[in-house]
Write a protein that holds these residues in place. Structure first.
Motif, PDB file in Angstrom:
ATOM      1  N   ARG A  34       0.816  -1.200   0.000  1.00 29.46           N
ATOM      2  CA  ARG A  34       0.000   0.000   0.000  1.00 29.46           C
ATOM      3  C   ARG A  34       0.863   1.269   0.000  1.00 29.46           C
ATOM      4  O   ARG A  34       0.519   2.274  -0.633  1.00 29.46           O
ATOM      5  CB  ARG A  34      -0.934   0.014   1.218  1.00 29.46           C
ATOM      6  CG  ARG A  34      -1.858  -1.185   1.351  1.00 29.46           C
ATOM      7  CD  ARG A  34      -2.461  -1.621   0.017  1.00 29.46           C
ATOM      8  NE  ARG A  34      -3.272  -0.569  -0.581  1.00 29.46           N
ATOM      9  CZ  ARG A  34      -3.619  -0.499  -1.854  1.00 29.46           C
ATOM     10  NH1 ARG A  34      -3.191  -1.420  -2.688  1.00 29.46           N
ATOM     11  NH2 ARG A  34      -4.366   0.480  -2.288  1.00 29.46           N
ATOM     12  N   ILE A  35       1.982   1.240   0.736  1.00 30.03           N
ATOM     13  CA  ILE A  35       2.881   2.400   0.750  1.00 30.03           C
ATOM     14  C   ILE A  35       3.498   2.606  -0.635  1.00 30.03           C
ATOM     15  O   ILE A  35       3.545   3.745  -1.149  1.00 30.03           O
ATOM     16  CB  ILE A  35       3.987   2.216   1.812  1.00 30.03           C
ATOM     17  CG1 ILE A  35       3.394   2.323   3.225  1.00 30.03           C
ATOM     18  CG2 ILE A  35       5.095   3.251   1.623  1.00 30.03           C
ATOM     19  CD1 ILE A  35       4.389   2.049   4.342  1.00 30.03           C
ATOM     20  N   LEU A  36       3.942   1.534  -1.255  1.00 34.11           N
ATOM     21  CA  LEU A  36       4.555   1.658  -2.583  1.00 34.11           C
ATOM     22  C   LEU A  36       3.532   2.106  -3.623  1.00 34.11           C
ATOM     23  O   LEU A  36       3.860   2.849  -4.555  1.00 34.11           O
ATOM     24  CB  LEU A  36       5.197   0.328  -2.986  1.00 34.11           C
ATOM     25  CG  LEU A  36       6.403  -0.107  -2.125  1.00 34.11           C
ATOM     26  CD1 LEU A  36       6.954  -1.446  -2.606  1.00 34.11           C
ATOM     27  CD2 LEU A  36       7.502   0.960  -2.146  1.00 34.11           C
ATOM     28  N   HIS A  37       2.263   1.680  -3.439  1.00 33.36           N
ATOM     29  CA  HIS A  37       1.198   2.158  -4.334  1.00 33.36           C
ATOM     30  C   HIS A  37       1.026   3.666  -4.190  1.00 33.36           C
ATOM     31  O   HIS A  37       0.980   4.393  -5.187  1.00 33.36           O
ATOM     32  CB  HIS A  37      -0.113   1.449  -4.003  1.00 33.36           C
ATOM     33  CG  HIS A  37      -1.334   2.146  -4.533  1.00 33.36           C
ATOM     34  ND1 HIS A  37      -1.688   2.112  -5.869  1.00 33.36           N
ATOM     35  CD2 HIS A  37      -2.258   2.933  -3.895  1.00 33.36           C
ATOM     36  CE1 HIS A  37      -2.785   2.837  -6.037  1.00 33.36           C
ATOM     37  NE2 HIS A  37      -3.154   3.338  -4.872  1.00 33.36           N
ATOM     38  N   ARG A  38       0.954   4.153  -2.943  1.00 32.76           N
ATOM     39  CA  ARG A  38       0.769   5.591  -2.720  1.00 32.76           C
ATOM     40  C   ARG A  38       1.977   6.377  -3.218  1.00 32.76           C
ATOM     41  O   ARG A  38       1.847   7.487  -3.751  1.00 32.76           O
ATOM     42  CB  ARG A  38       0.519   5.850  -1.223  1.00 32.76           C
ATOM     43  CG  ARG A  38       0.279   7.309  -0.856  1.00 32.76           C
ATOM     44  CD  ARG A  38      -0.770   7.993  -1.709  1.00 32.76           C
ATOM     45  NE  ARG A  38      -2.039   7.270  -1.749  1.00 32.76           N
ATOM     46  CZ  ARG A  38      -3.064   7.631  -2.534  1.00 32.76           C
ATOM     47  NH1 ARG A  38      -2.959   8.667  -3.342  1.00 32.76           N
ATOM     48  NH2 ARG A  38      -4.183   6.919  -2.533  1.00 32.76           N
ATOM     49  N   LEU A  39       3.159   5.792  -3.044  1.00 31.95           N
ATOM     50  CA  LEU A  39       4.374   6.448  -3.532  1.00 31.95           C
ATOM     51  C   LEU A  39       4.318   6.602  -5.051  1.00 31.95           C
ATOM     52  O   LEU A  39       4.648   7.663  -5.602  1.00 31.95           O
ATOM     53  CB  LEU A  39       5.601   5.617  -3.121  1.00 31.95           C
ATOM     54  CG  LEU A  39       6.971   6.169  -3.518  1.00 31.95           C
ATOM     55  CD1 LEU A  39       7.227   7.516  -2.855  1.00 31.95           C
ATOM     56  CD2 LEU A  39       8.078   5.179  -3.136  1.00 31.95           C
ATOM     57  N   ALA A  40       3.856   5.558  -5.736  1.00 33.53           N
ATOM     58  CA  ALA A  40       3.800   5.592  -7.199  1.00 33.53           C
ATOM     59  C   ALA A  40       2.812   6.632  -7.703  1.00 33.53           C
ATOM     60  O   ALA A  40       3.110   7.380  -8.647  1.00 33.53           O
ATOM     61  CB  ALA A  40       3.429   4.207  -7.728  1.00 33.53           C
ATOM     62  N   VAL A  41       1.642   6.720  -7.091  1.00 29.10           N
ATOM     63  CA  VAL A  41       0.620   7.649  -7.587  1.00 29.10           C
ATOM     64  C   VAL A  41       0.867   9.082  -7.117  1.00 29.10           C
ATOM     65  O   VAL A  41       0.326  10.023  -7.704  1.00 29.10           O
ATOM     66  CB  VAL A  41      -0.799   7.207  -7.159  1.00 29.10           C
ATOM     67  CG1 VAL A  41      -1.115   5.828  -7.711  1.00 29.10           C
ATOM     68  CG2 VAL A  41      -0.973   7.233  -5.648  1.00 29.10           C
ATOM     69  N   SER A  42       1.685   9.262  -6.089  1.00 26.36           N
ATOM     70  CA  SER A  42       1.929  10.607  -5.574  1.00 26.36           C
ATOM     71  C   SER A  42       3.021  11.342  -6.350  1.00 26.36           C
ATOM     72  O   SER A  42       3.120  12.576  -6.270  1.00 26.36           O
ATOM     73  CB  SER A  42       2.326  10.537  -4.091  1.00 26.36           C
ATOM     74  OG  SER A  42       3.575   9.887  -3.945  1.00 26.36           O
ATOM     75  N   GLY A  43       3.858  10.592  -7.065  1.00 21.61           N
ATOM     76  CA  GLY A  43       4.935  11.228  -7.817  1.00 21.61           C
ATOM     77  C   GLY A  43       6.144  11.571  -6.980  1.00 21.61           C
ATOM     78  O   GLY A  43       7.107  12.165  -7.488  1.00 21.61           O
ATOM     79  N   LEU A  44       6.149  11.228  -5.706  1.00 21.71           N
ATOM     80  CA  LEU A  44       7.301  11.471  -4.845  1.00 21.71           C
ATOM     81  C   LEU A  44       8.372  10.411  -5.118  1.00 21.71           C
ATOM     82  O   LEU A  44       8.096   9.350  -5.665  1.00 21.71           O
ATOM     83  CB  LEU A  44       6.879  11.440  -3.375  1.00 21.71           C
ATOM     84  CG  LEU A  44       5.852  12.515  -2.982  1.00 21.71           C
ATOM     85  CD1 LEU A  44       5.318  12.281  -1.567  1.00 21.71           C
ATOM     86  CD2 LEU A  44       6.467  13.905  -3.092  1.00 21.71           C
ATOM     87  N   ASP A  45       9.616  10.732  -4.719  1.00 19.78           N
ATOM     88  CA  ASP A  45      10.712   9.850  -5.130  1.00 19.78           C
ATOM     89  C   ASP A  45      11.210   8.909  -4.043  1.00 19.78           C
ATOM     90  O   ASP A  45      12.130   8.121  -4.280  1.00 19.78           O
ATOM     91  CB  ASP A  45      11.883  10.677  -5.679  1.00 19.78           C
ATOM     92  CG  ASP A  45      12.402  11.679  -4.657  1.00 19.78           C
ATOM     93  OD1 ASP A  45      11.946  11.623  -3.492  1.00 19.78           O
ATOM     94  OD2 ASP A  45      13.251  12.504  -5.014  1.00 19.78           O
TER      95      ASP A  45
END
Length: 271
Positions: A34-45
């Motif tokens: 879930r964290i990696l999903h949010r990271l991917a959609v947020s555009g953060l690095d």
């Protein structure tokens, strides 16, 4: 420890310290996805950047809370479970003057309405009180409204019929455009409320607790904590209903319950 795992641990600590939601003992594979999903959609690095964002942006935390919430549910999910409830548990409930049922982790409410329909058809609804709780206020509001996409009704109807439904499923909702709304009469004995299984206390004097497919997202320590919470919340002889892939076998309370229907994971608290 790998850097990514350190970042995840720090992220969960930050969420706990800032917002009081404790996901540190959720199953790590689920939380990591879930964290990696949010990271991917947020555009953060990086997860560290995600941590900084969540610390300074409360609205962003709402996205995280939604990501971490367990939102998979269905009307009469696993129909054989509800059919077994009718045959094995309802006859016992009919001997009680009043029934208190807790749906823990109710998500968007489909299983709560399933229970309400079952109780109505078994002439138990008038003496029942259902408590439907979740940590996610948006999910609780969806459950409270009881409005669902109309294209789900075909599957819901099939589940209802397999679960021993006694009427036309369409009797329980009104269709409007591309949605349906469940009848108000189903909501009269349902109290929707915020409750966190990780940090909140006992929900006492229940005759039955339904918490299906939630424990699988917790590690063993947290599973034991929640099962103890259920044990303390049930009256002697009360029923605990878990999901198909969940079990009390490896919990500290294995001997505190008897398996009423093993295949459907319905347990009875010993007297």
């Amino acid at each position: 420890m790998e850097t990514e795992n350190i970042e995840i641990q720090l992220f969960l600590e930050a969420v706990w310290l800032k917002y009081g939601y404790d996901f540190r003992n959720y199953a790590r594979a689920h939380i990591k996805r879930r964290i990696l999903h949010r990271l991917a959609v947020s555009g953060l690095d990086s997860i560290s950047a995600l941590q900084s964002r969540v610390l300074y942006d409360a609205s962003f935390f709402e996205n995280i809370l939604h990501d971490f919430s367990i939102n998979v549910t269905d009307i009469f999910r696993d129909p054989s479970f509800y059919l077994t409830l009718r045959k094995e548990v309802v006859p016992v409930l009919k001997t009680y003057p009043f029934i208190k049922i807790w749906h823990a982790g109710c998500s968007s409410g489909q299983e709560v309405y399933s229970m309400a329909i079952l109780l109505k058809e078994e002439n138990l609804y008038s003496k029942a009180q259902i408590y439907a709780t979740d940590i996610n206020e948006k999910m609780i509001e969806t459950a409270r409204q009881g409005i669902y996409p109309i294209d789900l009704m075909k599957n819901y109807t099939a589940n209802y019929q397999k679960a021993g439904g006694q009427h036309s499923f369409a009797d329980y909702y009104t269709a409007k455009y591309d949605t349906v709304i469940f009848n108000q009469s189903l909501k009269k004995k349902i109290i929707f409320a915020d409750h966190n299984l990780v940090t909140d206390s006992v929900f006492g004097e229940m005759n039955m607790i339904v918490c299906r497919n939630v424990l699988i997202y917790f590690n063993k320590e947290l599973q034991n904590h929640v099962i103890n919470l259920f044990y303390e919340s049930l009256v002697p002889g009360g029923f605990l209903c878990l999901g198909a892939k969940e079990s009390l076998r490896f919990s500290n309370h294995f001997d505190s319950f008897e398996s009423l229907v093993q295949g459907e994971k319905i347990y009875k608290k010993r007297f």
